[in-house]
Scaffold this motif. Structure first.
Motif, PDB file in Angstrom:
ATOM      1  N   THR A 101       1.014  -1.524  -0.118  1.00 37.12           N
ATOM      2  CA  THR A 101       0.032   0.367   0.091  1.00 37.12           C
ATOM      3  C   THR A 101       0.463   1.448  -0.114  1.00 37.12           C
ATOM      4  O   THR A 101       2.026   1.756   0.351  1.00 37.12           O
ATOM      5  CB  THR A 101      -0.511  -0.392   0.860  1.00 37.12           C
ATOM      6  N   THR A 102       0.625   1.943  -0.611  1.00 37.56           N
ATOM      7  CA  THR A 102       0.958   3.549  -0.575  1.00 37.56           C
ATOM      8  C   THR A 102       0.378   4.790  -0.483  1.00 37.56           C
ATOM      9  O   THR A 102      -0.694   4.727  -0.995  1.00 37.56           O
ATOM     10  CB  THR A 102       1.897   3.232  -2.022  1.00 37.56           C
ATOM     11  N   VAL A 103       0.116   5.540   0.520  1.00 39.52           N
ATOM     12  CA  VAL A 103      -0.225   6.817   0.690  1.00 39.52           C
ATOM     13  C   VAL A 103       0.987   8.126   0.359  1.00 39.52           C
ATOM     14  O   VAL A 103       1.388   8.053   0.997  1.00 39.52           O
ATOM     15  CB  VAL A 103      -0.197   6.592   2.091  1.00 39.52           C
ATOM     16  N   VAL A 104      -0.153   8.830  -0.105  1.00 34.47           N
ATOM     17  CA  VAL A 104       0.890  10.380   0.478  1.00 34.47           C
ATOM     18  C   VAL A 104      -0.610  10.582   0.386  1.00 34.47           C
ATOM     19  O   VAL A 104      -1.289  11.391  -0.095  1.00 34.47           O
ATOM     20  CB  VAL A 104       0.595  10.819  -1.844  1.00 34.47           C
ATOM     21  N   LEU A 105       0.240  11.796   1.236  1.00 34.07           N
ATOM     22  CA  LEU A 105      -0.823  12.864   2.706  1.00 34.07           C
ATOM     23  C   LEU A 105      -0.369  14.471   1.924  1.00 34.07           C
ATOM     24  O   LEU A 105       0.646  14.605   1.333  1.00 34.07           O
ATOM     25  CB  LEU A 105      -0.147  12.647   3.645  1.00 34.07           C
ATOM     26  N   LEU A 106      -1.404  15.293   1.599  1.00 38.14           N
ATOM     27  CA  LEU A 106      -0.772  15.892   0.817  1.00 38.14           C
ATOM     28  C   LEU A 106      -1.855  16.944   2.091  1.00 38.14           C
ATOM     29  O   LEU A 106      -2.271  17.058   2.452  1.00 38.14           O
ATOM     30  CB  LEU A 106      -1.223  17.127  -0.234  1.00 38.14           C
ATOM     31  N   TYR A 107      -1.080  17.828   2.591  1.00 41.60           N
ATOM     32  CA  TYR A 107      -1.680  18.567   4.326  1.00 41.60           C
ATOM     33  C   TYR A 107      -0.984  20.295   4.005  1.00 41.60           C
ATOM     34  O   TYR A 107       0.321  20.594   4.130  1.00 41.60           O
ATOM     35  CB  TYR A 107      -0.112  18.376   5.649  1.00 41.60           C
ATOM     36  N   LEU A 147      -7.706  20.408  10.270  1.00 42.01           N
ATOM     37  CA  LEU A 147      -5.986  19.404  11.220  1.00 42.01           C
ATOM     38  C   LEU A 147      -5.549  17.929  11.890  1.00 42.01           C
ATOM     39  O   LEU A 147      -6.691  17.580  11.559  1.00 42.01           O
ATOM     40  CB  LEU A 147      -6.850  20.311  12.877  1.00 42.01           C
ATOM     41  N   LEU A 148      -4.393  17.749  11.755  1.00 40.57           N
ATOM     42  CA  LEU A 148      -3.881  16.927  11.323  1.00 40.57           C
ATOM     43  C   LEU A 148      -3.640  16.496  12.864  1.00 40.57           C
ATOM     44  O   LEU A 148      -2.391  17.385  13.427  1.00 40.57           O
ATOM     45  CB  LEU A 148      -2.775  17.009  10.567  1.00 40.57           C
ATOM     46  N   SER A 193       6.302   9.973  16.015  1.00 35.24           N
ATOM     47  CA  SER A 193       7.902  11.704  16.150  1.00 35.24           C
ATOM     48  C   SER A 193       7.933  11.816  15.057  1.00 35.24           C
ATOM     49  O   SER A 193       8.385  13.482  14.740  1.00 35.24           O
ATOM     50  CB  SER A 193       8.599  10.621  16.909  1.00 35.24           C
ATOM     51  N   GLN A 194       8.290  10.803  14.255  1.00 36.08           N
ATOM     52  CA  GLN A 194       9.168  12.102  12.591  1.00 36.08           C
ATOM     53  C   GLN A 194       8.057  12.691  11.914  1.00 36.08           C
ATOM     54  O   GLN A 194       7.833  13.383  11.247  1.00 36.08           O
ATOM     55  CB  GLN A 194       9.384  10.884  12.066  1.00 36.08           C
ATOM     56  N   ALA A 195       6.615  12.278  11.538  1.00 37.25           N
ATOM     57  CA  ALA A 195       5.214  12.304  11.293  1.00 37.25           C
ATOM     58  C   ALA A 195       5.351  14.205  12.095  1.00 37.25           C
ATOM     59  O   ALA A 195       4.585  14.967  10.963  1.00 37.25           O
ATOM     60  CB  ALA A 195       4.502  11.810  11.447  1.00 37.25           C
ATOM     61  N   LYS A 196       5.256  13.952  12.870  1.00 42.08           N
ATOM     62  CA  LYS A 196       4.786  15.080  13.392  1.00 42.08           C
ATOM     63  C   LYS A 196       5.860  16.428  13.933  1.00 42.08           C
ATOM     64  O   LYS A 196       5.685  17.334  12.993  1.00 42.08           O
ATOM     65  CB  LYS A 196       4.777  14.796  15.125  1.00 42.08           C
ATOM     66  N   ALA A 197       7.225  16.131  13.612  1.00 43.38           N
ATOM     67  CA  ALA A 197       7.851  16.784  13.006  1.00 43.38           C
ATOM     68  C   ALA A 197       8.076  17.465  12.266  1.00 43.38           C
ATOM     69  O   ALA A 197       8.540  18.757  12.036  1.00 43.38           O
ATOM     70  CB  ALA A 197       9.739  16.407  14.150  1.00 43.38           C
ATOM     71  N   LYS A 198       7.999  16.665  10.792  1.00 46.26           N
ATOM     72  CA  LYS A 198       7.863  17.161   9.887  1.00 46.26           C
ATOM     73  C   LYS A 198       6.806  17.490   9.252  1.00 46.26           C
ATOM     74  O   LYS A 198       6.808  18.402   8.366  1.00 46.26           O
ATOM     75  CB  LYS A 198       8.544  15.684   8.579  1.00 46.26           C
ATOM     76  N   LEU A 199       5.578  17.119   9.716  1.00 41.10           N
ATOM     77  CA  LEU A 199       4.109  17.626   9.160  1.00 41.10           C
ATOM     78  C   LEU A 199       3.378  18.573   9.423  1.00 41.10           C
ATOM     79  O   LEU A 199       2.666  19.685   9.213  1.00 41.10           O
ATOM     80  CB  LEU A 199       3.841  16.659   8.707  1.00 41.10           C
ATOM     81  N   ILE A 224      -5.699  14.302   0.868  1.00 40.58           N
ATOM     82  CA  ILE A 224      -5.117  15.602   0.474  1.00 40.58           C
ATOM     83  C   ILE A 224      -6.786  16.351   2.551  1.00 40.58           C
ATOM     84  O   ILE A 224      -7.814  16.737   2.309  1.00 40.58           O
ATOM     85  CB  ILE A 224      -6.079  16.507   0.061  1.00 40.58           C
ATOM     86  N   ILE A 225      -5.211  16.741   2.762  1.00 42.89           N
ATOM     87  CA  ILE A 225      -6.312  17.364   4.010  1.00 42.89           C
ATOM     88  C   ILE A 225      -5.791  19.194   3.437  1.00 42.89           C
ATOM     89  O   ILE A 225      -4.910  19.686   3.973  1.00 42.89           O
ATOM     90  CB  ILE A 225      -5.058  17.062   4.923  1.00 42.89           C
ATOM     91  N   SER A 226      -7.156  19.915   3.400  1.00 40.64           N
ATOM     92  CA  SER A 226      -7.155  21.161   3.008  1.00 40.64           C
ATOM     93  C   SER A 226      -8.356  21.780   2.668  1.00 40.64           C
ATOM     94  O   SER A 226      -9.250  21.098   2.762  1.00 40.64           O
ATOM     95  CB  SER A 226      -5.741  21.108   1.086  1.00 40.64           C
ATOM     96  N   ASP A 227      -7.617  23.056   2.522  1.00 40.99           N
ATOM     97  CA  ASP A 227     -10.205  23.996   2.806  1.00 40.99           C
ATOM     98  C   ASP A 227      -9.887  23.835   0.698  1.00 40.99           C
ATOM     99  O   ASP A 227     -10.986  24.543   0.485  1.00 40.99           O
ATOM    100  CB  ASP A 227     -10.024  24.987   3.165  1.00 40.99           C
ATOM    101  N   GLY A 228      -8.885  23.783   0.204  1.00 43.51           N
ATOM    102  CA  GLY A 228      -8.906  23.524  -1.485  1.00 43.51           C
ATOM    103  C   GLY A 228      -9.507  24.811  -2.146  1.00 43.51           C
ATOM    104  O   GLY A 228      -9.282  25.258  -3.248  1.00 43.51           O
ATOM    105  N   ILE A 229      -8.789  25.887  -1.505  1.00 41.01           N
ATOM    106  CA  ILE A 229      -8.521  27.292  -2.458  1.00 41.01           C
ATOM    107  C   ILE A 229      -6.888  27.371  -2.997  1.00 41.01           C
ATOM    108  O   ILE A 229      -6.018  27.307  -1.606  1.00 41.01           O
ATOM    109  CB  ILE A 229      -8.699  28.305  -1.073  1.00 41.01           C
ATOM    110  N   ASN A 230      -7.158  26.949  -4.002  1.00 48.25           N
ATOM    111  CA  ASN A 230      -5.361  27.682  -4.011  1.00 48.25           C
ATOM    112  C   ASN A 230      -5.186  28.996  -4.741  1.00 48.25           C
ATOM    113  O   ASN A 230      -5.529  30.072  -5.369  1.00 48.25           O
ATOM    114  CB  ASN A 230      -5.974  27.222  -5.844  1.00 48.25           C
ATOM    115  N   ASP A 231      -5.223  29.717  -3.474  1.00 52.14           N
ATOM    116  CA  ASP A 231      -4.758  32.080  -3.276  1.00 52.14           C
ATOM    117  C   ASP A 231      -3.400  32.012  -3.716  1.00 52.14           C
ATOM    118  O   ASP A 231      -2.820  31.331  -2.862  1.00 52.14           O
ATOM    119  CB  ASP A 231      -5.475  31.990  -2.256  1.00 52.14           C
TER     120      ASP A 231
END
Length: 184
Positions: free
Chosen positions: A33-39, A50-51, A128-134, A170-177
């Motif tokens: 399984t591959t998961v790609v997250l955009l935050y 909120l993540l 711990s790594q995800a919290k530090a990076k994301l 994709i965790i976003s408000d979806g606004i491309n400003d």
């Protein structure tokens, strides 16, 4: 008459044995399984998406329970092209069936407990790594969603990922400003 019945019975056992071996091979070759997250870490998204570490644990456990795989993440920020990917290998949760006599069941249960403990260590490291990076402050003034999606597309099109079960979160408000060009 008994010769024919015994031949059919033996043929049935051989067929069952072959089909069981084929099932084991198919189970062993399960795609990863591959998961790609955009935050989104822009200020416009401050109140919405909120993540937290529970989400990271859910993602990790989902990938581990499906045979392991890989997690990639990108931040959606003012210029999404300029960033390094956060990448993490997630191992499969390999447990043994508790079959056999009492000794075998105890031995397999002990190995299962060891595998679960090892996976728990990997989970802690991942969180711990995800919290530090994301989990960064949402201070980006603009949102470059298009380039973040392009990074995700590039990642998902890699040959080693094409044969996996892929998921895009994709965790976003979806606004491309985007920032104004030359002050306009």
């Amino acid at each position: 008459m008994f010769k024919y019945i015994s031949i059919l019975f033996v043929a049935g056992l051989v067929f069952t044995s072959c089909s069981n071996q084929e099932k084991k091979q198919v189970e062993l070759q399960k795609p990863k399984t591959t998961v790609v997250l955009l935050y989104d870490i822009s200020t416009s998204n401050d109140e919405f998406a909120l993540l937290n570490e529970n989400h990271f644990a859910s993602i990790f456990n989902s990938i581990a329970s499906k045979g392991g795989g890989k997690f990639y993440s990108y931040l959606i920020k003012s210029d999404s092209r300029k960033q390094e990917v956060f990448e993490f290998d997630i191992p499969a949760l390999d447990t043994l069936d508790l079959k056999g006599n009492q000794y075998q069941i105890k031995k397999r249960a002990k190995k299962n407990d060891e595998a679960k403990a090892k996976l728990q260590v990997n989970l802690s490291e991942f969180i711990s790594q995800a919290k530090a990076k994301l989990l960064l402050p949402k201070t980006e003034p603009f949102t470059d969603l298009v380039n973040a999606l392009d990074l995700a597309k590039t990642t998902l099109e890699q040959p080693n990922i094409a044969s996996t079960n892929t998921n895009l979160l994709i965790i976003s408000d979806g606004i491309n400003d985007l920032p104004p060009i030359n002050g306009i």
